[in-house]
Design a protein around this motif. Sequence first.
Motif, PDB file in Angstrom:
ATOM      1  N   SER A  12       0.835  -1.197   0.000  1.00 22.66           N
ATOM      2  CA  SER A  12       0.000   0.000   0.000  1.00 22.66           C
ATOM      3  C   SER A  12       0.873   1.252   0.000  1.00 22.66           C
ATOM      4  CB  SER A  12      -0.930   0.008   1.212  1.00 22.66           C
ATOM      5  OG  SER A  12      -0.177   0.252   2.377  1.00 22.66           O
ATOM      6  N   THR A  14       1.045   3.314   2.452  1.00 19.27           N
ATOM      7  CA  THR A  14       1.292   3.728   3.822  1.00 19.27           C
ATOM      8  C   THR A  14       2.786   3.670   4.122  1.00 19.27           C
ATOM      9  OG1 THR A  14       1.053   1.496   4.669  1.00 19.27           O
ATOM     10  CG2 THR A  14      -0.934   2.843   4.576  1.00 19.27           C
ATOM     11  N   HIS A  73      -6.566   5.710   5.301  1.00 16.00           N
ATOM     12  CA  HIS A  73      -6.233   5.254   3.958  1.00 16.00           C
ATOM     13  C   HIS A  73      -7.401   4.513   3.331  1.00 16.00           C
ATOM     14  CE1 HIS A  73      -2.260   6.060   5.608  1.00 16.00           C
ATOM     15  NE2 HIS A  73      -1.880   6.222   4.359  1.00 16.00           N
ATOM     16  N   GLY A  78      -3.851  -1.249   2.167  1.00 17.09           N
ATOM     17  CA  GLY A  78      -3.724  -0.557   3.447  1.00 17.09           C
ATOM     18  C   GLY A  78      -4.772  -1.007   4.450  1.00 17.09           C
TER      19      GLY A  78
END
Length: 103
Positions: A12, A14, A73, A78
């Motif tokens: 993801s 993140t 998110h 995520g």
Amino acid sequence: LCLLTLVCFGASRTGYVGLAVVELVLAALVLLAWSCRLPQRMQLLHWGWSDFTRCVIGAVLFLIISLIVIVSHRDGAGIAGGVFGLLAGVLLGYDAYITFPLR
């Protein structure tokens, strides 16, 4: 679950991969120490309290970071990483409850 969380956070957008890496490495080191019978050889370190502290810190950080990722998110990886992180936090909390040295 730490490995699944690491893979999902890595896929993801993140930036929370570090927590999963650190907890995965610490869990592997504790497993290696117990498999080499280091607690019986090294009486200087209180292994029960060190494992309990690792579990409590990991549980709290996984719960906080996973809730932040789930709320902020919107990508699928995520959210999956956040869900696996919540599960890892709950399991680390249960592990801390089981390994509490004064029980």
